[in-house]
Motif scaffolding. Structure first.
Motif, short mmCIF file in Angstrom:
data_model
loop_
_atom_site.label_atom_id
_atom_site.label_comp_id
_atom_site.label_asym_id
_atom_site.label_seq_id
_atom_site.Cartn_x
_atom_site.Cartn_y
_atom_site.Cartn_z
N ILE A 88 0.89 9.98 -7.91
CA ILE A 88 1.41 10.31 -9.25
C ILE A 88 0.45 10.70 -10.42
O ILE A 88 0.21 11.62 -10.93
CB ILE A 88 2.48 9.38 -9.64
CG1 ILE A 88 3.55 9.73 -8.68
CG2 ILE A 88 2.77 9.67 -10.99
CD1 ILE A 88 4.67 8.68 -8.87
N SER A 89 -0.70 9.57 -10.03
CA SER A 89 -1.82 9.42 -11.34
C SER A 89 -2.73 10.71 -11.04
O SER A 89 -3.09 11.53 -11.96
CB SER A 89 -2.51 8.34 -11.06
OG SER A 89 -2.07 6.96 -11.11
N PHE A 90 -2.93 11.20 -9.65
CA PHE A 90 -3.77 12.45 -9.39
C PHE A 90 -3.17 13.74 -10.10
O PHE A 90 -3.87 14.26 -10.68
CB PHE A 90 -3.88 12.48 -7.98
CG PHE A 90 -4.85 13.63 -7.47
CD1 PHE A 90 -6.25 13.42 -7.63
CD2 PHE A 90 -4.32 14.78 -7.29
CE1 PHE A 90 -7.03 14.49 -7.20
CE2 PHE A 90 -5.17 15.72 -6.87
CZ PHE A 90 -6.71 15.65 -6.89
N MET A 115 0.91 -1.29 0.02
CA MET A 115 -0.02 -0.02 -0.02
C MET A 115 0.72 1.13 0.00
O MET A 115 0.42 2.45 -0.34
CB MET A 115 -0.94 -0.13 1.22
CG MET A 115 -2.02 -1.01 1.32
SD MET A 115 -2.98 -0.76 -0.42
CE MET A 115 -2.75 -2.48 -1.20
N SER A 116 2.29 1.23 0.38
CA SER A 116 2.87 2.58 0.26
C SER A 116 3.13 2.65 -1.16
O SER A 116 3.14 3.87 -1.59
CB SER A 116 4.34 1.91 1.07
OG SER A 116 4.28 1.81 2.24
N GLY A 117 3.51 1.65 -2.03
CA GLY A 117 3.50 1.77 -3.42
C GLY A 117 2.16 2.26 -4.17
O GLY A 117 2.30 3.24 -5.17
N ASN A 118 1.16 1.63 -3.78
CA ASN A 118 -0.04 2.31 -4.37
C ASN A 118 -0.42 3.69 -3.84
O ASN A 118 -0.91 4.58 -4.49
CB ASN A 118 -1.59 1.28 -3.74
CG ASN A 118 -1.39 0.22 -4.76
OD1 ASN A 118 -0.56 0.00 -5.70
ND2 ASN A 118 -2.21 -0.97 -3.91
N THR A 119 0.00 3.84 -2.49
CA THR A 119 -0.14 5.30 -2.34
C THR A 119 0.45 6.46 -3.02
O THR A 119 0.19 7.36 -3.38
CB THR A 119 0.27 5.75 -0.91
OG1 THR A 119 -0.69 4.83 0.25
CG2 THR A 119 0.16 7.03 -0.24
N THR A 120 2.01 6.11 -3.31
CA THR A 120 2.83 6.84 -4.32
C THR A 120 2.26 6.76 -5.69
O THR A 120 2.20 7.96 -6.31
CB THR A 120 3.96 6.24 -4.21
OG1 THR A 120 4.61 6.36 -2.73
CG2 THR A 120 5.06 7.16 -4.98
N ARG A 121 1.85 5.58 -6.26
CA ARG A 121 1.30 5.57 -7.57
C ARG A 121 -0.21 6.43 -7.53
O ARG A 121 -0.35 7.12 -8.68
CB ARG A 121 0.92 4.24 -7.99
CG ARG A 121 2.12 3.32 -8.34
CD ARG A 121 1.87 2.15 -8.85
NE ARG A 121 2.90 1.37 -9.50
CZ ARG A 121 2.79 0.42 -10.32
NH1 ARG A 121 1.65 -0.10 -10.35
NH2 ARG A 121 3.78 -0.21 -10.78
N ALA A 122 -0.84 6.51 -6.77
CA ALA A 122 -2.10 7.35 -6.65
C ALA A 122 -1.87 8.68 -6.73
O ALA A 122 -2.41 9.36 -7.39
CB ALA A 122 -3.19 6.70 -5.46
N ALA A 162 -6.19 7.00 -10.04
CA ALA A 162 -6.10 7.50 -8.69
C ALA A 162 -6.99 6.76 -7.64
O ALA A 162 -6.66 6.55 -6.42
CB ALA A 162 -5.79 9.06 -8.62
N LEU A 163 -8.25 7.19 -7.94
CA LEU A 163 -9.51 6.69 -7.19
C LEU A 163 -9.46 4.99 -6.84
O LEU A 163 -9.88 4.54 -5.95
CB LEU A 163 -10.72 6.99 -7.77
CG LEU A 163 -10.98 8.63 -7.71
CD1 LEU A 163 -12.30 8.94 -8.50
CD2 LEU A 163 -11.24 9.13 -6.37
N THR A 164 -8.99 4.34 -8.01
CA THR A 164 -8.91 2.97 -7.73
C THR A 164 -8.05 2.39 -6.75
O THR A 164 -8.43 1.59 -6.11
CB THR A 164 -8.62 2.21 -9.08
OG1 THR A 164 -9.65 2.64 -10.23
CG2 THR A 164 -8.56 1.07 -8.93
N LEU A 165 -6.69 3.48 -6.87
CA LEU A 165 -5.67 3.00 -5.77
C LEU A 165 -6.14 3.36 -4.53
O LEU A 165 -5.84 2.75 -3.48
CB LEU A 165 -4.46 3.62 -6.45
CG LEU A 165 -3.70 2.98 -7.40
CD1 LEU A 165 -2.56 3.57 -7.87
CD2 LEU A 165 -3.71 1.34 -7.40
N PHE A 166 -6.64 4.53 -4.26
CA PHE A 166 -7.04 4.83 -2.96
C PHE A 166 -8.17 4.00 -2.44
O PHE A 166 -8.15 3.62 -1.37
CB PHE A 166 -7.60 6.36 -3.22
CG PHE A 166 -6.39 7.76 -3.22
CD1 PHE A 166 -5.40 7.53 -2.18
CD2 PHE A 166 -6.61 8.57 -4.16
CE1 PHE A 166 -4.35 8.49 -2.08
CE2 PHE A 166 -5.39 9.47 -4.09
CZ PHE A 166 -4.38 9.46 -3.10
N GLY A 167 -8.91 3.51 -3.32
CA GLY A 167 -10.06 2.64 -2.90
C GLY A 167 -9.14 1.42 -2.33
O GLY A 167 -10.00 0.71 -1.52
N ALA A 168 -8.37 0.99 -3.15
CA ALA A 168 -7.57 -0.41 -2.89
C ALA A 168 -7.04 -0.22 -1.37
O ALA A 168 -7.03 -1.13 -0.71
CB ALA A 168 -6.37 -0.56 -3.80
#
Length: 238
Positions: free
Chosen positions: A56-58, A47-54, A66-72
């Motif tokens: 960057i996507s935002f 989830m650290s990686g997903n937070t960073t990716r979210a 971004a919403l998909t990853l924040f949802g994850a």
């Protein structure tokens, strides 16, 4: 046999059994991580990686991703919470209950068609949150099943303590077990996905059921020993 000797043997058996379970569950988590990343392109437990990716996507304007990853992230949190509730409220055989639920979620994800990729992604993320409730501690020492960065951090700090004179390796050497299990599982998962595609999730589901059934052979007190105790606040303290 003295009482102290008997306690030492019991403690050693508990530790050995716990580490074997950690290795098996980490292997499952590693397989699922690799399969999920290959299929979805996103992390299912990191989830650290997903937070960073979210983030960057935002910034890049890809708000849907971004919403998909924040949802994850929230699904992962929900999985951890649900795992604790199942472990402490459903049965004394906590590891069996948690792993069986993980297997069901993975099996469900494997049956979804390609059009339901987001639902499949969230099911796998939920299962990875749940799996953390299988083993929380070994003889009072914290264990991370999907949070391998934490395990490596504790291992590195242990090396530092050894370098300055601490000769008690008990607390940090065991942190190599979840990393080794996850690394081996990730390699296996990558190879399996290469040959089976998303059907590789069904292989992990079956493996999880096998491990879950194996935990039924463990004495019930041992199941209780692997989770942190619940501390209830006394009413007169309110």
């Amino acid at each position: 046999m003295t009482r102290q000797r008997r306690r030492h043997i019991i403690r050693k058996r508990r530790t050995t059994t716990g580490l074997a379970l950690v290795a098996a569950v980490s292997f499952i988590a590693g397989m699922t991580d690799a399969i999920g990343l290959i299929i979805s392109g996103d992390f299912v437990s990191f989830m650290s990686g997903n937070t960073t990716r979210a983030a960057i996507s935002f910034v890049d304007g890809d708000y849907g991703h971004a919403l998909t990853l924040f949802g994850a992230i929230w699904v992962f949190i929900l999985g951890n919470a649900l795992g604790i509730v199942l472990a402490h409220r459903v049965s004394a055989r906590r590891a069996f209950v948690v792993l069986s639920t993980v297997a069901i979620l993975l099996a469900a994800a494997s049956t979804l068609p390609a059009d339901y990729l987001r639902a499949q992604f969230y099911l796998v993320v939920l299962s990875m949150g749940l799996i953390n409730a299988t083993v929380e501690q070994i003889e009072g020492l914290p264990i991370g099943l999907t949070y391998i960065t934490g395990a490596l951090s504790r291992f590195g700090r242990g090396i530092g303590r050894w370098m300055i004179g601490d000769r008690n390796p008990r607390g940090w050497l065991i942190q190599t077990v979840p990393w080794t299990g996850m690394a081996a599982g990730a390699v296996t998962g990558a190879f399996t996905t290469q040959y089976m595609g998303k059907d590789a999730l069904s292989v992990v589901a079956m493996l999880t059921i096998v491990v879950a059934l194996a935990t039924r052979a463990l004495p019930r007190p041992l199941h209780l020993h692997f989770q942190q105790p619940i501390v209830h606040r006394r009413r007169d303290a309110l």
